[in-house]
Design a protein around this motif. Sequence first.
Motif, short mmCIF file in Angstrom:
data_model
loop_
_atom_site.label_atom_id
_atom_site.label_comp_id
_atom_site.label_asym_id
_atom_site.label_seq_id
_atom_site.Cartn_x
_atom_site.Cartn_y
_atom_site.Cartn_z
N SER A 49 86.43 65.85 4.76
CA SER A 49 85.30 66.73 4.41
C SER A 49 84.11 65.83 4.09
O SER A 49 84.26 64.63 3.92
N GLN A 91 86.85 62.80 1.09
CA GLN A 91 85.62 63.59 0.90
C GLN A 91 84.37 62.76 1.21
O GLN A 91 83.32 62.95 0.61
N ASP A 93 83.74 59.87 0.30
CA ASP A 93 83.31 59.17 -0.91
C ASP A 93 84.23 57.97 -1.15
O ASP A 93 85.44 58.15 -1.30
N PRO A 94 83.67 56.75 -1.19
CA PRO A 94 84.52 55.57 -1.39
C PRO A 94 85.32 55.63 -2.70
O PRO A 94 86.44 55.13 -2.76
N VAL A 95 84.76 56.25 -3.73
CA VAL A 95 85.47 56.35 -5.02
C VAL A 95 86.73 57.19 -4.86
O VAL A 95 87.81 56.82 -5.32
N SER A 98 89.40 55.32 -2.85
CA SER A 98 90.17 54.40 -3.68
C SER A 98 91.21 55.16 -4.50
O SER A 98 92.36 54.74 -4.63
N LYS A 99 90.80 56.30 -5.04
CA LYS A 99 91.69 57.10 -5.90
C LYS A 99 92.88 57.64 -5.11
O LYS A 99 94.03 57.52 -5.55
N LYS A 102 95.41 54.97 -4.25
CA LYS A 102 96.27 54.62 -5.38
C LYS A 102 97.33 55.69 -5.60
O LYS A 102 98.46 55.37 -5.96
N GLU A 103 96.96 56.96 -5.37
CA GLU A 103 97.95 58.04 -5.52
C GLU A 103 99.07 57.87 -4.50
O GLU A 103 100.25 58.06 -4.82
N ALA A 107 102.14 57.32 -6.74
CA ALA A 107 102.77 58.62 -6.95
C ALA A 107 103.61 59.04 -5.75
O ALA A 107 104.77 59.40 -5.89
N ASN A 123 87.33 50.28 3.66
CA ASN A 123 87.34 49.17 2.71
C ASN A 123 87.96 49.52 1.35
O ASN A 123 88.80 48.76 0.86
N PRO A 124 87.59 50.64 0.72
CA PRO A 124 88.23 50.95 -0.57
C PRO A 124 89.73 51.19 -0.44
O PRO A 124 90.49 50.79 -1.32
N ASP A 127 91.43 47.82 0.14
CA ASP A 127 91.44 47.06 -1.11
C ASP A 127 92.53 47.56 -2.06
O ASP A 127 93.23 46.76 -2.69
N ASN A 226 68.52 52.79 5.07
CA ASN A 226 69.01 54.03 5.68
C ASN A 226 68.34 55.23 5.04
O ASN A 226 68.10 55.25 3.84
N THR B 39 101.46 55.48 -11.80
CA THR B 39 100.36 56.38 -11.49
C THR B 39 99.70 56.91 -12.76
O THR B 39 98.48 57.07 -12.83
N GLU B 42 97.41 54.21 -14.11
CA GLU B 42 96.15 54.16 -13.36
C GLU B 42 95.20 55.29 -13.76
O GLU B 42 94.01 55.09 -13.95
N TRP B 232 86.00 49.50 -14.02
CA TRP B 232 86.09 50.25 -12.77
C TRP B 232 86.33 49.30 -11.59
O TRP B 232 87.18 49.54 -10.74
N ILE B 237 88.66 47.45 -7.15
CA ILE B 237 88.52 46.22 -6.36
C ILE B 237 87.27 46.22 -5.47
O ILE B 237 86.59 45.22 -5.36
N THR B 238 86.96 47.36 -4.86
CA THR B 238 85.86 47.41 -3.90
C THR B 238 84.51 47.51 -4.60
O THR B 238 84.35 48.33 -5.50
#
Lengths: 433, 337
Positions: A49, A91, A93-95, A98-99, A102-103, A107, A123-124, A127, A226, B39, B42, B232, B237-238
């Motif tokens: 999205s 979405q 969104d790099p944040v 990353s989240k 990790k899940e 998880a 990249n996120p 990483d 940009n 998890t 985190e 953060w 990391i990024t």
Amino acid sequence: MSRLVNSLTRRTLLKSTAGVAAALAAPAFVRNAIAAGETINIGWINARSGPLSPFAEADEYVLGLVNAALKGGVEIGGKTYAVNFVLKDTQSDPVTGSKVAKELISADKVDLVMTSSTPETINPVADACEAGAMPCLSTVAPWEAVYFGRGAKPGAPSPFKWTYHFSFGASDFAAVYIDQWAKIATNKKVGVLLPNDADGNAIRAVMIPALQKAGFTVTDAGPYENGITDFSAQISTFMNAGVEIVNSFPFPPDFPVFWRQAAQKGFAQQVKIMQIAKAGLFEVEMEAMGDLGNGIASGAYWHRAYPFVSPVTGKKCDELADGFEKATGKPWSQQVGAQMALFDAAIGALKASGNPKDKAAVAAALSKLKVETATGLVDFTAGPVPNCAATGLVGTQWLKKDGGKFPFTLEVTSNVLVPKVPLTAPLKPFELG
Amino acid sequence: MSISRFQYERWTPAGLSTVWTSCVILAALAVAPLVLPATAVEKLTTLWIYILLAVVWNLLAGFAGLVSVGQQAFFGLSAYLTLRLVEWGLNPWLALVGAAFIAGAIAIPISLYALKLKAGEFAIATWVIAEVVRICVMFDPLVQGDTGNSLIALNAYAPDFRRDVTYWLGLVAMAGFLVLTFRVLRSKIGSAAQAVRDDEEAALSVGVSVMQTKRIIFVLAAFGTALAGSIWLASAITFLPRTNFGVQWTVFMLFMVLVGGLRTFEGPILGALIFFVLQESFSSYGVWYLFGLGFIAIVFALALPDGLWGLIRQKRGGDLLPMGTLLKQAPIENEAS
């Protein structure tokens, strides 16, 4: 092994601690027990999205094909495993990217993570995988932006153990363009319009010297931010230099802004080749520009004319393209083959690992992976740098086509990097109107 | 109003029991990574970052009246400085903490200009400063425009160890900053800041050093935001300039404080918890989630300007921790007169 010991100590600790903590932690152990069975879990992260979502338009179709092909499981090292895909959305969104990565690692406890399309998505995720000791395979983003953009240094050993990327590179564009632009007569004066971003800077560093070496006169309009709305300074620079070839790597929404202003100022009328990358991947972008889109040259990392077969589904490239159009009613896009190739390479690596539940074995298999995919051979043993495999590009051109299913078609006009792909049309000079 | 009498009334029994309860909770949280699944560790780290951000913004806007929409300047700056320090050979953990201190120090020269502006002008200026900082950072060849970089030096540590240390770093930073904020707000600076917030000229007329007070709060808040930015980076990391310097961090801060309760000590913590739960439960809804957040913020701004804690305080008749100035003042004055 260390993970087992770890969870055992956790288990003993749990027994001796408060019941609340036990209740909280219990589901994770239950999941652990199931995951240890005969199912391979693969996490698949994409921008499904938000503004990058066109890159995910083929996901559903490709996943349907793969699920059907893998219904009976995959045999690896004498055992048959069921394959389960866990989909996550960044979405755009790099944040969030990353989240969700990790899940998947902590998880969902997947065995492999796949992701693709643009450094903002890859990249996120890569990483998080590198940090979490999780094998990760990605595609569709210049490999320089994924490798150097995440802290690797030229000439130094690779700092990455878990993350692998196959794609075209910034260095591929010059070769394609030099071949493609020689096909029609021009004054060999090139204006380049490159933003101050990952792709723009990578291209600026490697492409401009290569073009100059090949005898082109290059006018660089300079890095820009940009999202700017006024390109008149860049346009007059190009007009003053008398350029007939324009090359741009714009953030997709910026391109129509530039090109419309170029037409208003009479500059587009003197351009013989308008060559773009990053924008112009999708047919709808051309439809939105109408006449201004007719004859725009671009590059493609996959095309329906590719002569390769996806080993996972057994489908030829034109079958993939037709199937996608039939299933969705939308024109085929490069993402169809590129996402298929991601599955081809991922399954290839799991098979080569001998034990898909052993992350170190999967990562080792990725590092030596040499497999046919829908985008051709993916070979991690050949470089250009460790952890990356280059898959090349073809030169293409968008042309208006009367009587077709969709207003524009994409023709292959240069195959210098992937000679197995047949040319489908000669390059035509850009002519407005 | 006698100051000595005021000071005697500062610790209520409820306040003391809150302090002890908090200590027990913190002690439990400190050993939590040993028992909780990865998890959860985190996600709790993210929660510490949110609490830290909410407390910082409340300190600025709630207690000193400095409505900043440019805190992302320090959030991104400390992440960038960490990468720079690591590039120069510093240990990544030291770099993370060191970068937060440097980013806090950079806030001092920025404050010389920014704090001369008031209200809306200050808000706009902070955003402009954040954009300028981002553009400057993007000139560094280490970052290369929008390309960004990653703190891969942390990959030298085992994933479990790194995850736990990041958690503890977040917990210590969050708890430490809460204590620091509490101490500052109960000191002369806290009273001075609130006087400045309510009326700068009046505060000046009674001898409050307006600039000095604002500067202390501004720099403290920059340091807190920078700490959050470092943690953060350690967890994600990024580093992507447009993400780490994104205005969404300040929007998160604003939301948490608005929902939790501006000008209260407990409100931002509550707001961060709510935001965290909302994000965990609904963020998969994409655009509708953002729409919902905006709607909640509007409802709170119109119907509950004191936030949830304001409502709770009304019901239970007091705060958990006595701030000693804002609310306790009125009954004391009544008694005196």
